[in-house]
Design a protein around this motif. Structure first.
Motif, PDB file in Angstrom:
ATOM      1  N   ASP A 118       0.838  -1.207   0.000  1.00  0.00           N
ATOM      2  CA  ASP A 118       0.000   0.000   0.000  1.00  0.00           C
ATOM      3  C   ASP A 118       0.870   1.252   0.000  1.00  0.00           C
ATOM      4  O   ASP A 118       0.566   2.246  -0.678  1.00  0.00           O
ATOM      5  CB  ASP A 118      -0.922   0.008   1.222  1.00  0.00           C
ATOM      6  N   TYR A 136       2.334   1.731  -3.450  1.00  0.00           N
ATOM      7  CA  TYR A 136       1.329   2.311  -4.359  1.00  0.00           C
ATOM      8  C   TYR A 136       1.236   3.821  -4.146  1.00  0.00           C
ATOM      9  O   TYR A 136       1.328   4.611  -5.094  1.00  0.00           O
ATOM     10  CB  TYR A 136      -0.042   1.663  -4.146  1.00  0.00           C
ATOM     11  N   ALA A 137       1.054   4.228  -2.899  1.00  0.00           N
ATOM     12  CA  ALA A 137       0.881   5.655  -2.604  1.00  0.00           C
ATOM     13  C   ALA A 137       2.123   6.454  -3.003  1.00  0.00           C
ATOM     14  O   ALA A 137       2.009   7.542  -3.568  1.00  0.00           O
ATOM     15  CB  ALA A 137       0.574   5.853  -1.116  1.00  0.00           C
ATOM     16  N   ARG A 192       2.668   6.386  -7.043  1.00  0.00           N
ATOM     17  CA  ARG A 192       1.660   7.229  -7.713  1.00  0.00           C
ATOM     18  C   ARG A 192       1.839   8.702  -7.375  1.00  0.00           C
ATOM     19  O   ARG A 192       1.279   9.567  -8.037  1.00  0.00           O
ATOM     20  CB  ARG A 192       0.250   6.774  -7.327  1.00  0.00           C
ATOM     21  N   SER A 193       2.611   8.984  -6.319  1.00  0.00           N
ATOM     22  CA  SER A 193       2.888  10.375  -5.941  1.00  0.00           C
ATOM     23  C   SER A 193       4.219  10.862  -6.498  1.00  0.00           C
ATOM     24  O   SER A 193       4.685  11.950  -6.140  1.00  0.00           O
ATOM     25  CB  SER A 193       2.900  10.505  -4.414  1.00  0.00           C
ATOM     26  N   LEU A 196      -3.736  -3.563  -1.546  1.00  0.00           N
ATOM     27  CA  LEU A 196      -3.367  -3.657  -2.958  1.00  0.00           C
ATOM     28  C   LEU A 196      -3.539  -5.053  -3.530  1.00  0.00           C
ATOM     29  O   LEU A 196      -3.853  -5.217  -4.711  1.00  0.00           O
ATOM     30  CB  LEU A 196      -1.936  -3.167  -3.164  1.00  0.00           C
ATOM     31  N   TRP A 205      -3.195  -3.101  -8.754  1.00  0.00           N
ATOM     32  CA  TRP A 205      -2.523  -1.835  -9.058  1.00  0.00           C
ATOM     33  C   TRP A 205      -3.397  -0.998  -9.982  1.00  0.00           C
ATOM     34  O   TRP A 205      -4.359  -1.494 -10.563  1.00  0.00           O
ATOM     35  CB  TRP A 205      -1.177  -2.128  -9.730  1.00  0.00           C
ATOM     36  N   PHE A 206      -3.093   0.280 -10.088  1.00  0.00           N
ATOM     37  CA  PHE A 206      -3.731   1.145 -11.075  1.00  0.00           C
ATOM     38  C   PHE A 206      -2.678   2.051 -11.668  1.00  0.00           C
ATOM     39  O   PHE A 206      -1.924   2.645 -10.909  1.00  0.00           O
ATOM     40  CB  PHE A 206      -4.842   1.993 -10.450  1.00  0.00           C
ATOM     41  N   VAL A 222      -8.446   5.106  -6.600  1.00  0.00           N
ATOM     42  CA  VAL A 222      -7.078   5.019  -7.123  1.00  0.00           C
ATOM     43  C   VAL A 222      -6.244   6.269  -6.845  1.00  0.00           C
ATOM     44  O   VAL A 222      -5.040   6.261  -7.086  1.00  0.00           O
ATOM     45  CB  VAL A 222      -7.073   4.766  -8.650  1.00  0.00           C
ATOM     46  N   GLY A 223      -6.864   7.338  -6.365  1.00  0.00           N
ATOM     47  CA  GLY A 223      -6.178   8.620  -6.241  1.00  0.00           C
ATOM     48  C   GLY A 223      -5.160   8.673  -5.121  1.00  0.00           C
ATOM     49  O   GLY A 223      -5.145   7.835  -4.217  1.00  0.00           O
ATOM     50  N   VAL A 224      -4.291   9.673  -5.211  1.00  0.00           N
ATOM     51  CA  VAL A 224      -3.337   9.993  -4.146  1.00  0.00           C
ATOM     52  C   VAL A 224      -3.411  11.499  -3.890  1.00  0.00           C
ATOM     53  O   VAL A 224      -3.903  12.247  -4.734  1.00  0.00           O
ATOM     54  CB  VAL A 224      -1.897   9.571  -4.511  1.00  0.00           C
ATOM     55  N   PRO A 225      -2.916  11.937  -2.725  1.00  0.00           N
ATOM     56  CA  PRO A 225      -3.073  13.347  -2.345  1.00  0.00           C
ATOM     57  C   PRO A 225      -2.542  14.344  -3.379  1.00  0.00           C
ATOM     58  O   PRO A 225      -3.172  15.391  -3.597  1.00  0.00           O
ATOM     59  CB  PRO A 225      -2.311  13.439  -1.020  1.00  0.00           C
ATOM     60  N   ALA A 226      -1.427  14.052  -4.021  1.00  0.00           N
ATOM     61  CA  ALA A 226      -0.890  15.007  -4.997  1.00  0.00           C
ATOM     62  C   ALA A 226      -1.902  15.232  -6.123  1.00  0.00           C
ATOM     63  O   ALA A 226      -2.087  16.360  -6.605  1.00  0.00           O
ATOM     64  CB  ALA A 226       0.435  14.492  -5.559  1.00  0.00           C
ATOM     65  N   THR A 231     -10.314   1.957  -1.484  1.00  0.00           N
ATOM     66  CA  THR A 231      -9.979   0.700  -2.164  1.00  0.00           C
ATOM     67  C   THR A 231      -8.494   0.356  -2.097  1.00  0.00           C
ATOM     68  O   THR A 231      -8.114  -0.802  -1.964  1.00  0.00           O
ATOM     69  CB  THR A 231     -10.414   0.798  -3.635  1.00  0.00           C
ATOM     70  N   ARG A 232      -7.661   1.375  -2.230  1.00  0.00           N
ATOM     71  CA  ARG A 232      -6.201   1.164  -2.192  1.00  0.00           C
ATOM     72  C   ARG A 232      -5.568   1.896  -1.004  1.00  0.00           C
ATOM     73  O   ARG A 232      -4.412   2.294  -1.059  1.00  0.00           O
ATOM     74  CB  ARG A 232      -5.585   1.572  -3.539  1.00  0.00           C
ATOM     75  N   ASN A 233      -6.378   2.072   0.030  1.00  0.00           N
ATOM     76  CA  ASN A 233      -5.871   2.581   1.312  1.00  0.00           C
ATOM     77  C   ASN A 233      -5.434   4.039   1.261  1.00  0.00           C
ATOM     78  O   ASN A 233      -4.637   4.482   2.094  1.00  0.00           O
ATOM     79  CB  ASN A 233      -4.719   1.693   1.802  1.00  0.00           C
ATOM     80  N   THR A 234      -5.926   4.784   0.270  1.00  0.00           N
ATOM     81  CA  THR A 234      -5.552   6.196   0.182  1.00  0.00           C
ATOM     82  C   THR A 234      -6.717   7.139   0.497  1.00  0.00           C
ATOM     83  O   THR A 234      -6.572   8.356   0.388  1.00  0.00           O
ATOM     84  CB  THR A 234      -5.034   6.540  -1.233  1.00  0.00           C
TER      85      THR A 234
END
Lengths: 300, 300
Positions: free
Chosen positions: A250, A253-254, A257-258, A289, A294-295, B178-182, B207-210
């Motif tokens: 997790d 992923y975060a 994706r950042s 995850l 994944w995405f 699927v999103g992240v803070p950025a 869903t992905r812990n974000t």
């Protein structure tokens, strides 16, 4: 900007699971983590086997871990006896834990905070004399299961005292998973001021669903190394309801994706999470995850 | 600074659970949420009963919800027929959903994005003429299960077109989690520029812990209203692996601990999460707070 991930599942993860894995399986877990890209692994702890039976085979594990020049193995030690065992077992780094609050320190480690600060200083000095790295984790920095709120000034004062032993790194740990990002920013700032020049690491639990938010906030505040446990296995048996290290997959992923590469291969991390879940007899691991995928579809 | 929470469990939550609750239980869920402090509740949707059997009793639910002058009930509508039902049933607000990507729009709503923008304009005009509020949600704004990445410019262009119908609020939804803070910061900024003066709401899935990280990032970016579902129940049956609205109790913990009161009573929210879990035959709900407990011990 790259963020380092210390894989703590072999120690902090397994130490807090009811199931005790055979030595060979622990070594396989470590090998899988290294194959997935882990370059720092908290592999074992050198503590009393009667208190922590999950770690009784620490020497046997360390004897067989895959050695690569760029992979560093960390052993947790709480006193001089543990340090001697860790050095003999060939760890690359030792990590000591000092709890921020008196009640939790005495319950968890059977020693006062002052006594643990002294233990840490002795450990750091001897580790450095032996040519190994020495880091220290401030446990319960974000809150204590017994004393409640922990003032940032208490943590900063402790960080200042710990910094006197010239740690290679200081970690701030949310041992019971109560922190929020605003608190992370405040504590990281306070710790950086209290130990100028000392690299900071952070350790989060997902107990109240704030682990990933806290991890990203720590990175934004300047932390460049985070602890995580594949699958999210582990917790803390001495802290009520403290389930769940942040799951490596997790966190990856975060971070990815950042825009923060970690050097870890998400596919292999997710595969290892499923594997360790099987080994521990869990239908699913806490990490999200593995279930969600994944995405976009292919990990990057 | 206060943050509003729209309780979406009666609609977005229950609509996506296999178990269909009797009408009286739905009304009890709504009553419990209102008693816990919810002041905006997405109560029902007015869609085809053959497609969404969970919402077939929308009129019967609305006939019995507890009416208070400061509590606003939202009905989801996707066309003029749904709007007419919503107005007759006495909703205070209607919310329309327009998907950001063509493939998901056609699969989820059987209509193109252009057609849905037109539907929304007709809905907003008629709702306003009837003296009700009208808001619109941009679904899959952070990523699409079929098309993958969604460019912020696509979302911004859609927000601009939706804003022409003078919405009372526009929501950005991470429908598949699927999103992240950025990305949240980027999209909120783009949406605010595309619809100046229109209040923004945000809707996250865990869903992905974000989900919690995204919710806090949205607040920091200026969003003052967030959707959440008590217990974290619900998801989206048309989006693969899209489990889990952000749990109201987890969001309340993160917000309250970050200095953002919500008007919700954590004890009553946690109690309602346990109750709805029982009603749906779940051993545990996804929300973490019910298992972990508040910190410090007494909710604040």
């Amino acid at each position: 900007m790259t963020v380092g991930v210390v894989e703590v599942s072999p120690r902090d993860g397994l130490q807090n699971e009811a199931e005790i894995l055979p030595t060979a399986r622990k070594i396989e877990l470590i090998r899988r983590c290294v194959d997935a890209g882990a370059r720092r692994v908290e592999a074992v702890s050198f503590v009393r086997a009667d208190r922590v039976p999950q770690m009784a085979d620490a020497e046997a594990v360390m004897a067989e871990v895959p050695r690569h020049s760029d992979v560093s193995y960390i052993g947790l030690v709480l006193n001089r006896r543990g340090l001697d065992r860790a050095l003999a077992a060939g760890v690359d780094e030792v990590n000591c834990v000092v709890v921020a609050t008196e009640t939790f320190s005495r319950r968890n480690q059977g020693a006062s905070v002052d006594a643990m600060v002294q233990q840490w200083a002795a450990i750091a000095g001897a580790a450095h004399a032996a040519g190994r790295k020495a880091s220290v984790t401030v446990a319960a920095a974000f809150g204590c299961p017994f004393e409640g709120e922990v003032a940032p000034t208490v943590v900063a004062d402790l960080v200042r005292r710990l910094a006197a032993a010239e740690p290679d790194e200081i970690a701030l740990a949310d041992t019971i998973g109560v922190g929020v990002p605003a608190q992370v920013r405040q504590l990281v700032r306070a710790a950086a001021a209290a130990a100028p020049g000392v690299p900071l690491r952070a350790h989060f639990h997902d107990t109240r669903n704030t682990g990933i938010a806290n991890a990203l906030a720590a990175v934004e505040a300047g932390v460049r190394v985070l602890d995580a446990s594949v699958g999210g296995i582990g917790g803390c048996p001495f802290a009520p309801a403290a389930t769940g290290n942040v799951a490596t997959e997790d966190l990856v992923y975060a971070l990815h994706r950042s825009g923060h590469p970690t050097g870890l291969d998400p596919r292999l991390v997710i595969g290892t999470a499923a594997w360790i879940g099987d080994q521990l007899g869990k239908a699913t691991v806490p990490g999200a995850l593995g279930r969600a995928g994944w995405f976009p579809a292919e990990p990057q």
